[in-house]
Scaffold this motif. Sequence first.
Motif, PDB file in Angstrom:
ATOM      1  N   TYR A   1       0.645  -1.288  -0.063  1.00 14.35           N
ATOM      2  CA  TYR A   1       0.056   0.041   0.061  1.00 14.35           C
ATOM      3  C   TYR A   1       0.982   1.241   0.033  1.00 14.35           C
ATOM      4  N   VAL A   2       0.183   2.487  -0.430  1.00  8.40           N
ATOM      5  CA  VAL A   2       0.694   3.777  -0.225  1.00  8.40           C
ATOM      6  C   VAL A   2      -0.106   4.538   0.384  1.00  8.40           C
ATOM      7  N   LYS A   3       0.245   4.864   1.503  1.00 10.66           N
ATOM      8  CA  LYS A   3      -0.267   5.941   2.532  1.00 10.66           C
ATOM      9  C   LYS A   3      -0.176   7.215   2.045  1.00 10.66           C
ATOM     10  N   MET A   4      -1.443   7.739   1.690  1.00 11.64           N
ATOM     11  CA  MET A   4      -1.351   9.172   1.250  1.00 11.64           C
ATOM     12  C   MET A   4      -2.089  10.239   2.400  1.00 11.64           C
ATOM     13  N   LEU A   5      -1.562  11.336   2.375  1.00 15.05           N
ATOM     14  CA  LEU A   5      -2.287  12.165   3.466  1.00 15.05           C
ATOM     15  C   LEU A   5      -3.790  12.254   2.907  1.00 15.05           C
ATOM     16  N   GLY A   6      -4.539  11.984   4.234  1.00 17.21           N
ATOM     17  CA  GLY A   6      -6.167  12.288   3.862  1.00 17.21           C
ATOM     18  C   GLY A   6      -6.699  10.918   3.304  1.00 17.21           C
ATOM     19  N   GLN A   7      -5.968   9.797   3.012  1.00 20.42           N
ATOM     20  CA  GLN A   7      -6.615   8.608   2.550  1.00 20.42           C
ATOM     21  C   GLN A   7      -6.210   7.581   3.305  1.00 20.42           C
ATOM     22  N   ASP A   8      -7.165   6.892   3.975  1.00 19.76           N
ATOM     23  CA  ASP A   8      -7.093   5.898   4.713  1.00 19.76           C
ATOM     24  C   ASP A   8      -8.078   4.772   4.483  1.00 19.76           C
ATOM     25  N   ASP A   9      -7.875   3.450   4.120  1.00 18.12           N
ATOM     26  CA  ASP A   9      -8.702   2.311   3.728  1.00 18.12           C
ATOM     27  C   ASP A   9      -9.414   1.617   4.982  1.00 18.12           C
ATOM     28  N   ASP A  10      -8.822   2.332   6.216  1.00 15.74           N
ATOM     29  CA  ASP A  10      -9.349   1.619   7.485  1.00 15.74           C
ATOM     30  C   ASP A  10     -10.482   2.509   7.810  1.00 15.74           C
ATOM     31  N   PRO A  11     -11.674   2.112   7.713  1.00  6.85           N
ATOM     32  CA  PRO A  11     -12.999   3.039   8.076  1.00  6.85           C
ATOM     33  C   PRO A  11     -12.785   3.568   9.374  1.00  6.85           C
ATOM     34  N   ARG A  12     -12.112   2.624  10.428  1.00  6.32           N
ATOM     35  CA  ARG A  12     -12.131   3.106  11.846  1.00  6.32           C
ATOM     36  C   ARG A  12     -11.453   4.355  11.861  1.00  6.32           C
ATOM     37  N   ALA A  13     -10.509   4.663  10.958  1.00  2.00           N
ATOM     38  CA  ALA A  13      -9.527   5.891  10.929  1.00  2.00           C
ATOM     39  C   ALA A  13      -9.953   6.967  10.027  1.00  2.00           C
ATOM     40  N   ALA A  14     -10.900   6.942   9.441  1.00  2.00           N
ATOM     41  CA  ALA A  14     -11.614   7.776   8.434  1.00  2.00           C
ATOM     42  C   ALA A  14     -11.666   9.192   8.917  1.00  2.00           C
ATOM     43  N   GLN A  15     -12.536   9.246  10.151  1.00  3.60           N
ATOM     44  CA  GLN A  15     -12.631  10.660  10.761  1.00  3.60           C
ATOM     45  C   GLN A  15     -11.452  11.117  11.185  1.00  3.60           C
ATOM     46  N   ALA A  16     -10.531  10.441  12.091  1.00  2.00           N
ATOM     47  CA  ALA A  16      -9.245  11.147  12.407  1.00  2.00           C
ATOM     48  C   ALA A  16      -8.388  11.608  11.178  1.00  2.00           C
ATOM     49  N   GLU A  17      -8.489  10.808   9.968  1.00  2.00           N
ATOM     50  CA  GLU A  17      -7.641  11.220   8.732  1.00  2.00           C
ATOM     51  C   GLU A  17      -8.428  12.698   8.271  1.00  2.00           C
ATOM     52  N   ALA A  18      -9.836  12.741   8.333  1.00  2.00           N
ATOM     53  CA  ALA A  18     -10.488  13.737   7.969  1.00  2.00           C
ATOM     54  C   ALA A  18     -10.247  15.050   8.739  1.00  2.00           C
ATOM     55  N   ASP A  19     -10.010  14.671   9.947  1.00  2.00           N
ATOM     56  CA  ASP A  19      -9.835  15.913  10.708  1.00  2.00           C
ATOM     57  C   ASP A  19      -8.326  16.394  10.623  1.00  2.00           C
ATOM     58  N   ARG A  20      -7.559  15.319  10.328  1.00  2.00           N
ATOM     59  CA  ARG A  20      -5.982  15.689  10.194  1.00  2.00           C
ATOM     60  C   ARG A  20      -5.284  16.610   9.038  1.00  2.00           C
ATOM     61  N   ILE A  21      -6.378  16.638   8.023  1.00  2.00           N
ATOM     62  CA  ILE A  21      -5.847  17.270   6.811  1.00  2.00           C
ATOM     63  C   ILE A  21      -6.559  18.567   6.779  1.00  2.00           C
ATOM     64  N   LYS A  22      -7.281  19.078   7.873  1.00  2.00           N
ATOM     65  CA  LYS A  22      -7.860  20.443   7.913  1.00  2.00           C
ATOM     66  C   LYS A  22      -7.025  21.391   8.385  1.00  2.00           C
ATOM     67  N   ILE A  23      -6.594  22.657   7.701  1.00  2.51           N
ATOM     68  CA  ILE A  23      -5.943  23.533   8.160  1.00  2.51           C
ATOM     69  C   ILE A  23      -6.628  24.750   8.034  1.00  2.51           C
ATOM     70  N   ARG A  24      -5.952  25.894   8.776  1.00  3.48           N
ATOM     71  CA  ARG A  24      -6.608  27.102   8.570  1.00  3.48           C
ATOM     72  C   ARG A  24      -6.297  27.727   7.399  1.00  3.48           C
ATOM     73  N   LYS A  25      -7.215  28.737   7.038  1.00  6.09           N
ATOM     74  CA  LYS A  25      -7.520  29.191   5.728  1.00  6.09           C
ATOM     75  C   LYS A  25      -6.274  30.225   5.829  1.00  6.09           C
ATOM     76  N   GLY A  26      -5.399  30.258   4.527  1.00  4.25           N
ATOM     77  CA  GLY A  26      -4.350  31.244   4.291  1.00  4.25           C
ATOM     78  C   GLY A  26      -2.986  30.758   4.738  1.00  4.25           C
ATOM     79  N   ASP A  27      -2.966  29.522   5.123  1.00  2.00           N
ATOM     80  CA  ASP A  27      -1.609  28.819   5.704  1.00  2.00           C
ATOM     81  C   ASP A  27      -1.224  27.676   4.686  1.00  2.00           C
ATOM     82  N   ALA A  28      -2.201  27.651   3.511  1.00  2.00           N
ATOM     83  CA  ALA A  28      -1.904  26.742   2.604  1.00  2.00           C
ATOM     84  C   ALA A  28      -0.592  26.931   1.765  1.00  2.00           C
TER      85      ALA A  28
END
Length: 711
Positions: free
Chosen positions: A75-102
């Motif tokens: 597997y290749v683990k990409m930021l914001g992508q996880d095939d484990d449904p149990r980790a989906a919410q945590a992964e979704a929260d992890r990729i949220k950043i404040r606007k303007g910081d991109a």
Amino acid sequence: MWIIGSVACGLGFVIFVHELGHFLVAKMCGVKCEKFYIGFDVPIKLGPIKLPSRLGRFQWGETEYGVGIIPLGGYVKMLGQDDDPRAAQAEADRIKIRKGDAADRDGAATGEETADRDAVSQSESTAAASVAATGGDADDEFELDPRSFPAKTVPQRMAIISAGVIMNLIFAVIFATFAFRSGVSYKPCEVGEVVPGSPAWVIGLRPRDLIVQLGNGKPSDHLRFDWDLRNAVHMVGQTDELSMLVRRGKYQEESFALRPVIHKVAGEEFPMLGIAQAARPNLSDLMPAIEGYPASQATPAFEGGDRVVAIDGQSVQDGYQIRSLLARLSDKAVKITVERKSKDGETKTGPRADIIVQPNHIKRLGLVMTPGGISGIYPGSPGEQAGFEMGDVLLAVNGQPIVDPMSLATQLIPLWGTEVEFQVRRGEASEPIAVKATPLPPNSFENDFSLGSPMAVRSLGIVFPVDPTVVAVTASSVAEEQGVEPGDKVTAVQFSSTDVTKDLEELIFSGEEIPLDTKTITWPFIYAKLQEMSEDVRIKLTMDRNGMRRSVTMQPAVTDEFFAERGLAFTRKKATHKAKTWGAAVGLGFRQTKEDLGRVGAVLKGLSTGGISPKKLGGPLSIATVAGLEASESVSRLLIFLTLLSANLAIINFLPIPALDGGHMMFLTVEWVRGKPVDERLQMTLTLVGVACLLGLMLFVSGMDIRRLFF
């Protein structure tokens, strides 16, 4: 060790190129790849023992590369992508950043920058979750990390997901190209022998026929007996006909269509056409002569690799000529001239040796079974020319009653080439009918029967069933001594040994009791097995006598009749398919990949329609076993197998099953059409179902592997 290493490297490389496709395209699209693993790094705990989750790893840039402990993929683990449904919410929260910081996050980070960035990301994810929990509008303050997988456009994500399959297809062509350029050894689809009464026999296939086309495939002189023909037979099963184009001689070609017959033994199904592979005149390196047969007792002894060049002074070139000559000399000692392997390894041929091999006596129990009517007539045979009809029951030969149907072929040996009058019972006729025929010397062994064989008389070209009901018992035979009587019916057989050190696997049917019938485990088949029995082996017959079951154990007695089989173990014919130029090799590579894709698709179609049993599927153990067998032949053979495996991985991975690449493509397609992603809860539910199905399938095929290989 070389074979194990080459198989591990080959299978690992197929997985590697698949994941490499995802990785490269993800990098091109600016996605952060956090892990690149061959195998899965899942923690395994067996009671108090905790196994390492990986065999090794290292960090290079922002990506961790490693080899997981479970070698069932990668597997290749990409930021914001996880095939484990149990980790989906945590992964979704992890990729949220404040606007303007991109803007501060563009580019690749290494070393301490990566750690700092992960810490900031974790802090921002916590803040985002806090805003959502207090009822604030997180979307106004946060956005997706531009380097995360979900932040990319649908076409970009589709490209990333499909890249693994594309890489598999590219390397399938590359594998096959290199294989054909170096030369691929294979067993040609040349008919070595046709089993009497089989589908191939009924339509008139002959030894030396070359099968050059199967089904709708393209004509080829390089079809493989153990791959192309065997797979084609398994694909059509018993419900459809298999069409084939056959070449006879240099120029004559004929088309045939035949339906395989399915034999069931111990719960396993064996689809068969009744074609044996063509043999070379070379003896096996491991066992040149079969133990217990006259060839194993000859002096001087046969040696591994000996090449038979003449029989009684007559030159022979292949297995067909050898069988034909031995069939005509079954009652005589024969002089077999062999050419030894060169001892110095430099000269092409070694010295010659003349070896006298005595005739092989037939073994019998003294049971005369019930003959049935003619069930098959070989096209163009003496039997067809004489006017025998289906259902005819043979009664007498030149006025002499046929005492035992299993002795008819032997009874005709002195009459080869002369006109013989047969008395037959035909239909409802009250009197026997006379049929005149001229039996001819057969081109293969009489009394040589295989699974499902009826009684065959090759010199006439006819077959008929033999019911295992006793009609007579030979005087002073072992059967008479055991009290067998006319009317007894044999219902099952079992082989055993007086040698307590003998492994059960060495016994016929591994020592298990096998029921008899007239379709698969026939009496002629058991009769042939009697000829293989060594001095220590006994046969137990379970019989029915007026509804009462009884068993008798016997050792067959040697008779004054002769069996043409002398016990020489020949190797199968081989050829090499080598492309003359790289251009031709590439063309063959594309063709091989296309054909393999078609095979995988046909298997999936057969599974979905019920034409192929799921029990035929193989798992990781089967894949490794077949890969090992191919690697033992040559690197080119292994590359051809990896071509098939790559095609298989490409199609299976692209099936629309959640958790597979095809499942991701399905969700992305829906998102592209609707303009918004599929509901996260629905995705999670479907993914869980997909994972459960895949785990169930893996357990099933692994269980079938264990049963097939060890039980």
